[in-house]
Design a protein around this motif. Structure first.
Motif, short mmCIF file in Angstrom:
data_model
loop_
_atom_site.label_atom_id
_atom_site.label_comp_id
_atom_site.label_asym_id
_atom_site.label_seq_id
_atom_site.Cartn_x
_atom_site.Cartn_y
_atom_site.Cartn_z
N GLU A 193 33.05 30.15 29.68
CA GLU A 193 31.90 29.29 29.45
C GLU A 193 32.19 28.03 28.84
OE1 GLU A 193 28.14 31.69 28.81
OE2 GLU A 193 29.49 32.55 27.30
N HIS A 194 31.57 26.90 29.11
CA HIS A 194 31.86 25.48 28.46
C HIS A 194 30.67 25.36 27.27
CE1 HIS A 194 34.45 24.68 32.03
NE2 HIS A 194 35.13 23.97 31.01
N GLU A 196 29.38 22.84 23.87
CA GLU A 196 29.48 21.81 23.03
C GLU A 196 29.67 22.01 21.57
OE1 GLU A 196 29.63 18.62 24.50
OE2 GLU A 196 29.77 19.66 26.43
N THR A 202 33.31 19.01 24.47
CA THR A 202 33.28 20.25 25.35
C THR A 202 34.41 21.19 25.00
OG1 THR A 202 32.04 18.95 26.90
CG2 THR A 202 33.23 21.11 27.81
N GLU A 204 36.25 25.25 26.11
CA GLU A 204 35.78 26.29 26.84
C GLU A 204 36.08 27.71 26.05
OE1 GLU A 204 38.52 26.30 30.01
OE2 GLU A 204 40.53 27.07 28.73
N PRO A 232 39.33 22.71 27.42
CA PRO A 232 39.19 22.85 28.80
C PRO A 232 40.64 22.84 29.62
CG PRO A 232 37.26 21.55 28.24
CD PRO A 232 38.45 21.48 27.13
#
Length: 377
Positions: A193-194, A196, A202, A204, A232
């Motif tokens: 899932e990403h 914040e 952002t 992961e 990410p």
């Protein structure tokens, strides 16, 4: 001054020894002379020794008031067992895969206080959970945590604060979490899932086996999960290595010689992932707890953002992990926690005086946890 022996002089072990030497007589032990040389001039006695011998450990800790174990995870359980058999109180951050609660009876028999998994996560997230479990009827617990380099470097955008072997273990050990009262097992690196994260952006998140003891000590909480954070794109690259067999422990033949893929991969990744001296990194964590208190539904969130300390030259991961352990050690020496047995951090944090002691100790060292409270409908 108390006499303390620190087993292991890696990045975290050195930071803990330096912190403890401010008010105690400290001896640091490691097989690496180079690691011990980094403690030169810090007022710490150093001893070169192989910590892989349990009988040697029992003799080594004689004459010390308390032990801090920071050995690699694969040797952590036997080391802890040897320390307990020697009758010494101990704080442990080796994060071994075995169940530490199997040593409860031995610790009680020997009159030992052993606090295990006493780092940042596992560690502080457990302490926070233990405290609020006494105040609220909890339904949900989630911890998102990661150590990250400040500067991303292709291809992995990652640097390991610990040995690559220990990181790869995190990437291969099946992940357990609790959903609707049921323990679910999934592969590590799953459910990406990403999210914040304040001050970072952002990231992961993915499943890792971070719940550890709380699966057993907090079975009344129906939903519990810990996920690891990375920049990410990191997970895809690691999964490519894993699924191609680079993390296998089964020997393969190459030019007439047997090699173990995991050992080969770890050797290569050691240089790729190793934090260089002075290289800045950060530790981020978000601990969320949902439940009711006096009939009011609320969500408590603790945020951690900690960066490399340019003054002390201590990495963020060594500070956030190490100072939690040295706080617990000083707390035991100060007589705030005297119970006998083996205690994961949630069974320490349940005591308000212990919870406040550790948070204040960290704050004095500029490791700050920001609390947010949200009322829910």
């Amino acid at each position: 001054m108390s006499k303390i022996i620190v087993l292991g002089a890696g990045m975290v072990g050195r930071t803990m020894a330096i912190d403890l030497a401010k008010k105690h007589n400290v001896t640091s032990v490691d097989i690496s002379e180079d690691s011990l040389k980094r403690l030169s001039g810090k007022g710490i006695t150093t001893l070169v020794s192989d910590l892989g011998n349990a009988a040697g450990i029992k003799k080594m800790v004689e004459g010390y008031d308390i032990v801090l174990s920071a050995v690699p995870g694969f040797m952590g359980y036997k080391t802890l067992q040897a320390i307990i058999e020697a009758g010494k109180n101990v704080i442990d951050i080796s994060f071994f895969p075995e169940n530490s609660l199997d040593l409860v009876d031995l610790a009680k028999q020997k009159g030992v206080t052993a606090i295990v998994d006493c780092g940042v996560a596992p560690g502080m997230d457990n302490i926070i959970l233990g405290y609020y479990n006494e105040k609220m009827k909890l339904t949900d617990f989630e911890c998102l945590v990661g150590g990250l380099p400040k500067v991303k470097k292709w291809p992995f955008n990652y640097k390991a604060p610990f040995s690559p072997v220990d990181v790869i273990e995190e990437y291969t050990r099946p992940a357990r979490y609790v959903e609707n009262g049921n323990t679910i097992v999934k592969p590590a690196l799953s459910d990406i899932e990403h999210v914040e994260i304040e001050n970072v952006g952002t990231l992961e998140s993915f499943n890792s086996d971070g719940l550890r003891s709380i699966i057993y000590t907090m079975p009344h909480i129906p939903n519990m999960k810990e996920k690891t954070l990375r920049y990410p794109g990191h997970v895809d690259k690691v999964m490519a290595l894993r699924d191609s067999g680079f993390f296998s422990k089964t020997p393969v033949e190459l030019n007439g010689q047997k090699i173990i893929p995991l050992e080969f991969t770890s050797r290569l990744l050691f240089n790729e992932w190793k934090l260089k001296d002075g290289e800045e990194e950060i530790t981020v964590m978000r601990v969320s707890l949902t439940g009711t208190e006096n009939g009011i539904k609320k969500k408590i969130v603790y945020h951690l953002y900690d960066a490399y300390d340019t003054e002390s030259k201590a990495s963020s991961m060594s500070r956030t992990t190490g100072y939690t352990a040295t706080a617990a050690l000083n707390m035991v020496l100060d007589g705030l926690f005297t119970e006998k047995g083996v205690f994961p951090p949630e069974l320490v944090g349940k005591h308000e005086k212990c919870f406040n002691y550790i948070l204040n100790y960290l704050k004095e060292r500029n490791v700050i946890y920001k609390k947010e409270e949200i009322l829910l409908d």
